[in-house]
Design a protein around this motif. Structure first.
Motif, PDB file in Angstrom:
ATOM      1  N   ILE A 105       0.842  -1.198   0.000  1.00 43.40           N
ATOM      2  CA  ILE A 105       0.000   0.000   0.000  1.00 43.40           C
ATOM      3  C   ILE A 105       0.886   1.259   0.000  1.00 43.40           C
ATOM      4  O   ILE A 105       1.672   1.449   0.932  1.00 43.40           O
ATOM      5  CB  ILE A 105      -0.880   0.052   1.277  1.00 43.40           C
ATOM      6  N   PRO A 106       0.752   2.111  -1.027  1.00 39.56           N
ATOM      7  CA  PRO A 106       1.462   3.399  -0.986  1.00 39.56           C
ATOM      8  C   PRO A 106       0.692   4.359  -0.085  1.00 39.56           C
ATOM      9  O   PRO A 106      -0.543   4.413  -0.147  1.00 39.56           O
ATOM     10  CB  PRO A 106       1.415   3.863  -2.446  1.00 39.56           C
ATOM     11  N   ILE A 107       1.381   5.100   0.768  1.00 31.35           N
ATOM     12  CA  ILE A 107       0.707   6.038   1.684  1.00 31.35           C
ATOM     13  C   ILE A 107       1.094   7.472   1.295  1.00 31.35           C
ATOM     14  O   ILE A 107       2.262   7.770   1.126  1.00 31.35           O
ATOM     15  CB  ILE A 107       1.120   5.757   3.149  1.00 31.35           C
ATOM     16  N   GLY A 108       0.044   8.316   1.160  1.00 36.89           N
ATOM     17  CA  GLY A 108       0.309   9.704   0.758  1.00 36.89           C
ATOM     18  C   GLY A 108       0.186   9.849  -0.744  1.00 36.89           C
ATOM     19  O   GLY A 108       1.000  10.478  -1.406  1.00 36.89           O
ATOM     20  N   LEU A 159       6.444   8.648  -0.482  1.00 36.57           N
ATOM     21  CA  LEU A 159       7.378   8.751   0.661  1.00 36.57           C
ATOM     22  C   LEU A 159       7.215   7.621   1.680  1.00 36.57           C
ATOM     23  O   LEU A 159       8.106   7.342   2.471  1.00 36.57           O
ATOM     24  CB  LEU A 159       7.164  10.104   1.353  1.00 36.57           C
ATOM     25  N   ARG A 160       6.047   6.974   1.662  1.00 40.04           N
ATOM     26  CA  ARG A 160       5.803   5.953   2.691  1.00 40.04           C
ATOM     27  C   ARG A 160       5.076   4.768   2.076  1.00 40.04           C
ATOM     28  O   ARG A 160       4.127   4.955   1.291  1.00 40.04           O
ATOM     29  CB  ARG A 160       4.964   6.575   3.810  1.00 40.04           C
ATOM     30  N   VAL A 161       5.514   3.566   2.410  1.00 38.51           N
ATOM     31  CA  VAL A 161       4.935   2.345   1.836  1.00 38.51           C
ATOM     32  C   VAL A 161       4.724   1.341   2.973  1.00 38.51           C
ATOM     33  O   VAL A 161       5.581   1.192   3.847  1.00 38.51           O
ATOM     34  CB  VAL A 161       5.863   1.728   0.773  1.00 38.51           C
ATOM     35  N   GLN A 162       3.560   0.698   2.995  1.00 40.44           N
ATOM     36  CA  GLN A 162       3.304  -0.331   4.007  1.00 40.44           C
ATOM     37  C   GLN A 162       2.842  -1.596   3.307  1.00 40.44           C
ATOM     38  O   GLN A 162       2.018  -1.573   2.393  1.00 40.44           O
ATOM     39  CB  GLN A 162       2.212   0.141   4.988  1.00 40.44           C
ATOM     40  N   THR A 163       3.379  -2.728   3.743  1.00 35.55           N
ATOM     41  CA  THR A 163       3.005  -4.012   3.161  1.00 35.55           C
ATOM     42  C   THR A 163       2.439  -4.922   4.251  1.00 35.55           C
ATOM     43  O   THR A 163       3.005  -5.001   5.344  1.00 35.55           O
ATOM     44  CB  THR A 163       4.228  -4.682   2.504  1.00 35.55           C
ATOM     45  N   ARG A 216       9.752   4.345   5.002  1.00 33.94           N
ATOM     46  CA  ARG A 216       9.475   5.724   4.586  1.00 33.94           C
ATOM     47  C   ARG A 216      10.794   6.409   4.293  1.00 33.94           C
ATOM     48  O   ARG A 216      11.830   6.082   4.881  1.00 33.94           O
ATOM     49  CB  ARG A 216       8.629   6.464   5.638  1.00 33.94           C
ATOM     50  N   THR A 217      10.743   7.373   3.345  1.00 30.81           N
ATOM     51  CA  THR A 217      11.967   8.063   2.932  1.00 30.81           C
ATOM     52  C   THR A 217      11.953   9.532   3.356  1.00 30.81           C
ATOM     53  O   THR A 217      12.915  10.248   3.140  1.00 30.81           O
ATOM     54  CB  THR A 217      12.095   7.992   1.388  1.00 30.81           C
ATOM     55  N   ASP A 218      10.816   9.972   3.944  1.00 27.84           N
ATOM     56  CA  ASP A 218      10.764  11.401   4.305  1.00 27.84           C
ATOM     57  C   ASP A 218      11.428  11.673   5.648  1.00 27.84           C
ATOM     58  O   ASP A 218      11.947  12.759   5.883  1.00 27.84           O
ATOM     59  CB  ASP A 218       9.303  11.883   4.350  1.00 27.84           C
ATOM     60  N   LYS A 219      11.414  10.718   6.547  1.00 29.78           N
ATOM     61  CA  LYS A 219      12.090  10.927   7.845  1.00 29.78           C
ATOM     62  C   LYS A 219      12.288   9.599   8.564  1.00 29.78           C
ATOM     63  O   LYS A 219      11.651   8.607   8.228  1.00 29.78           O
ATOM     64  CB  LYS A 219      11.258  11.860   8.728  1.00 29.78           C
ATOM     65  N   LYS A 220      13.186   9.614   9.550  1.00 32.13           N
ATOM     66  CA  LYS A 220      13.389   8.438  10.398  1.00 32.13           C
ATOM     67  C   LYS A 220      12.427   8.602  11.573  1.00 32.13           C
ATOM     68  O   LYS A 220      12.319   9.703  12.130  1.00 32.13           O
ATOM     69  CB  LYS A 220      14.836   8.412  10.935  1.00 32.13           C
ATOM     70  N   GLN A 221      11.741   7.549  11.967  1.00 32.06           N
ATOM     71  CA  GLN A 221      10.806   7.629  13.093  1.00 32.06           C
ATOM     72  C   GLN A 221      10.897   6.331  13.884  1.00 32.06           C
ATOM     73  O   GLN A 221      10.633   5.253  13.363  1.00 32.06           O
ATOM     74  CB  GLN A 221       9.380   7.853  12.569  1.00 32.06           C
ATOM     75  N   THR A 230      -4.169  10.094   1.288  1.00 30.69           N
ATOM     76  CA  THR A 230      -3.991  11.233   2.212  1.00 30.69           C
ATOM     77  C   THR A 230      -2.997  12.208   1.581  1.00 30.69           C
ATOM     78  O   THR A 230      -2.083  11.787   0.881  1.00 30.69           O
ATOM     79  CB  THR A 230      -3.381  10.724   3.547  1.00 30.69           C
ATOM     80  N   PRO A 231      -3.180  13.519   1.858  1.00 29.64           N
ATOM     81  CA  PRO A 231      -2.291  14.495   1.218  1.00 29.64           C
ATOM     82  C   PRO A 231      -0.819  14.347   1.628  1.00 29.64           C
ATOM     83  O   PRO A 231       0.080  14.726   0.871  1.00 29.64           O
ATOM     84  CB  PRO A 231      -2.862  15.845   1.671  1.00 29.64           C
ATOM     85  N   THR A 232      -0.559  13.832   2.811  1.00 31.66           N
ATOM     86  CA  THR A 232       0.841  13.667   3.244  1.00 31.66           C
ATOM     87  C   THR A 232       1.034  12.226   3.709  1.00 31.66           C
ATOM     88  O   THR A 232       0.061  11.504   3.895  1.00 31.66           O
ATOM     89  CB  THR A 232       1.177  14.591   4.452  1.00 31.66           C
ATOM     90  N   PRO A 233       2.318  11.809   3.927  1.00 35.22           N
ATOM     91  CA  PRO A 233       2.540  10.428   4.377  1.00 35.22           C
ATOM     92  C   PRO A 233       2.204  10.205   5.854  1.00 35.22           C
ATOM     93  O   PRO A 233       2.275   9.091   6.355  1.00 35.22           O
ATOM     94  CB  PRO A 233       4.040  10.212   4.118  1.00 35.22           C
ATOM     95  N   SER A 234       1.846  11.281   6.590  1.00 38.02           N
ATOM     96  CA  SER A 234       1.527  11.097   8.014  1.00 38.02           C
ATOM     97  C   SER A 234       0.114  10.545   8.170  1.00 38.02           C
ATOM     98  O   SER A 234      -0.819  10.981   7.498  1.00 38.02           O
ATOM     99  CB  SER A 234       1.617  12.431   8.764  1.00 38.02           C
ATOM    100  N   VAL A 235      -0.017   9.558   9.062  1.00 37.55           N
ATOM    101  CA  VAL A 235      -1.338   8.991   9.358  1.00 37.55           C
ATOM    102  C   VAL A 235      -1.682   9.200  10.833  1.00 37.55           C
ATOM    103  O   VAL A 235      -2.657   8.662  11.333  1.00 37.55           O
ATOM    104  CB  VAL A 235      -1.382   7.493   8.981  1.00 37.55           C
TER     105      VAL A 235
END
Lengths: 113, 113, 113, 113
Positions: B19-22, B79-83, C90-95, D23-28
């Protein structure tokens, strides 16, 4: 916020894989077959594949059926059952399992054109 | 216990849904199609279904491919991917995706006989 | 497209639950404990919770470790092992795991302020 | 076999991770926090961790709540929602989330003794 009156989704797909725990052998085919018979009897749209079964229906009927599958396997003498599952719902359009696969195949075919 | 020399399984199946996020819209078909192209190129045995794709191969090659799928989608600007994924390994016998489905169908057919 | 040179993600989290299939009893605690000992020995950042364990590290080291967990349980005599798993990159930041939980708690606290 | 009268399990645990798609950004975090508020209001026993939330209760109340979580996120404007989930039920004994973790920790401590 009035959480109590929140409905569950009117439609969803759920792809699940049920595992009986504490079986005398590593084979789970007998339990999987019994669950398939339950699903066929339910009338809910379903597609079996090698790694699970995809159900399509309302949230309530889909999750009642998976709960009944747990109880069915318990009734056959299995004390513990674990299911891994992914469920999706969307409100922008209805999309069947076949349409989802065709959409991806069309994109791939378009790229080869 | 010498953990360091433990091997990874020589064969497994992994059923995954990426799933691509964002993303600007709720459609993920474009990203799923790009991952399917990567999978086809890899030569790893695969079966796409409406809720994911089942890969069959060695642990290392299967999980390298899913990792590359994440990177491929990241490179397309996501920028964010979840599987979500289920993986199985067994040492008692080799069983293909087709054999697993046939085994259950034979039991069901036997019950109707 | 040069798929072969695609890297796997340099960082990810993977939350997994390993199930031994074909155990004499429904308890899986012994196998889970042996996997926890393997994880501790690996030095990979990990958090155990009641429904699984969350690993944080590079894609390759995380999935090598989960593969070794399968092999470890196979070596203890379990012929079949199934893992359910969710992995994110994710590639936008480390969390970190802690930052993810704190972020949600801060939003909840903010809403109460 | 009278499938229709099969009950759903009186108790289970479900560990789920809900992902808003589009979602507009990768934050959920905002959506996750709204789901946490729904869960707190429900009174169902829950434990949040960095990769999801574990619910403990009857099958029907647990899956009604997760369905309501999907609807809550849809009502906030998200057209598509996907949840990855693992659910377990057992009939041999009741075991809380805390007892499951303690059982494994006791085995590990025993091995060090």
């Amino acid at each position: 916020m009035d959480y109590k009156s929140l409905p569950t989704p009117t439609s969803c797909y759920a792809d699940f894989c049920l595992i009986p725990i504490g079986t005398p052998t590593p084979s789970v085919a007998k339990e999987v077959a019994s669950v398939q018979a339950l699903i066929k009897d339910s009338g809910i749209k379903h597609t079996m594949h090698s790694a699970g079964t995809t159900l399509e229906g309302s949230w309530d009927e889909v999750f009642k059926l998976i709960g009944q599958a747990h109880s069915l396997v318990h009734q056959s003498g299995i004390l513990r059952v674990q299911t891994s599952l992914r469920v999706g719902s969307r409100t922008d359009k209805k999309q069947t399992a076949e349409e989802k696969v065709k959409r991806v195949e069309d994109i791939l075919a378009g790229e080869k054109a």
